[in-house]
Design a protein around this motif. Structure first.
Motif, mmCIF file in Angstrom:
data_model
loop_
_atom_site.group_PDB
_atom_site.id
_atom_site.type_symbol
_atom_site.label_atom_id
_atom_site.label_comp_id
_atom_site.label_asym_id
_atom_site.label_seq_id
_atom_site.Cartn_x
_atom_site.Cartn_y
_atom_site.Cartn_z
ATOM 1 N N THR A 108 0.806 -1.229 0.000
ATOM 2 C CA THR A 108 0.000 0.000 0.000
ATOM 3 C C THR A 108 0.835 1.273 0.000
ATOM 4 O OG1 THR A 108 -0.140 0.013 2.414
ATOM 5 C CG2 THR A 108 -1.934 -1.079 1.209
ATOM 6 N N ASP A 160 -7.751 3.655 5.928
ATOM 7 C CA ASP A 160 -8.003 4.407 4.698
ATOM 8 C C ASP A 160 -9.111 3.693 3.915
ATOM 9 O OD1 ASP A 160 -7.978 5.554 2.171
ATOM 10 O OD2 ASP A 160 -5.810 5.506 1.968
ATOM 11 N N THR A 179 1.559 3.653 10.684
ATOM 12 C CA THR A 179 0.168 3.917 10.313
ATOM 13 C C THR A 179 -0.641 2.634 10.393
ATOM 14 O OG1 THR A 179 0.873 5.682 8.829
ATOM 15 C CG2 THR A 179 -1.324 4.786 8.472
ATOM 16 N N GLU A 196 1.987 2.542 2.694
ATOM 17 C CA GLU A 196 1.762 3.174 4.001
ATOM 18 C C GLU A 196 2.913 2.831 4.931
ATOM 19 O OE1 GLU A 196 -0.507 5.244 4.929
ATOM 20 O OE2 GLU A 196 -1.992 5.058 3.341
ATOM 21 N N TRP A 200 -3.918 1.630 12.654
ATOM 22 C CA TRP A 200 -5.156 1.049 12.130
ATOM 23 C C TRP A 200 -5.526 -0.212 12.918
ATOM 24 C CZ3 TRP A 200 -3.988 0.943 6.133
ATOM 25 C CH2 TRP A 200 -4.006 2.254 5.639
#
Length: 117
Positions: free
Chosen positions: A62, A80, A68, A64, A72
């Motif tokens: 991703t 996201d 992050t 990311e 999540w």
């Protein structure tokens, strides 16, 4: 208050091209009028488990940062929506089309014995 049988359902919708009666704009997730609920940390974990991915693999795919992803997974921030939708599609395809196994496992017997083909 207007009675339902006297309402023109096509008047306030974006589906003016349709010949069938439409649903008034508002609370319809399938037609994209409102967004769906964010992906829960549990569901994100389940997606990773089904796909056989680690946090690191999801981060790589991703783009990311791993911090992050940890946020999540802990519920500190929302996943996201684009990533959530992408994961839902991947999991659905993966579940519908599992990879072939050379030696199917007998789940009921409790041991890894191949079943005859």
């Amino acid at each position: 208050m207007t009675r339902i049988d006297h309402m023109d359902l096509r008047a306030d919708t974006e589906h003016s091209q349709s010949t069938a009666p439409s649903i008034p704009q508002g609370s319809c997730v399938q037609n994209g009028h409102i967004s769906a609920a964010p992906m829960s940390p549990y569901r994100l974990s389940l997606c990773l488990l089904i796909l056989g991915w680690s946090e690191r693999e999801l981060a790589r795919r991703t783009g990311e940062h791993r911090t992050t992803l940890r946020r999540w997974l802990s519920g500190e921030s929302d996943v996201d929506p684009a990533v959530a939708k992408w994961l839902d599609v991947l999991v659905a395809v993966h579940v519908a089309n599992p990879g072939p196994r050379r030696k199917p496992l007998s789940v009921l017997g409790g041991e890894a014995t191949p079943t005859p083909l």
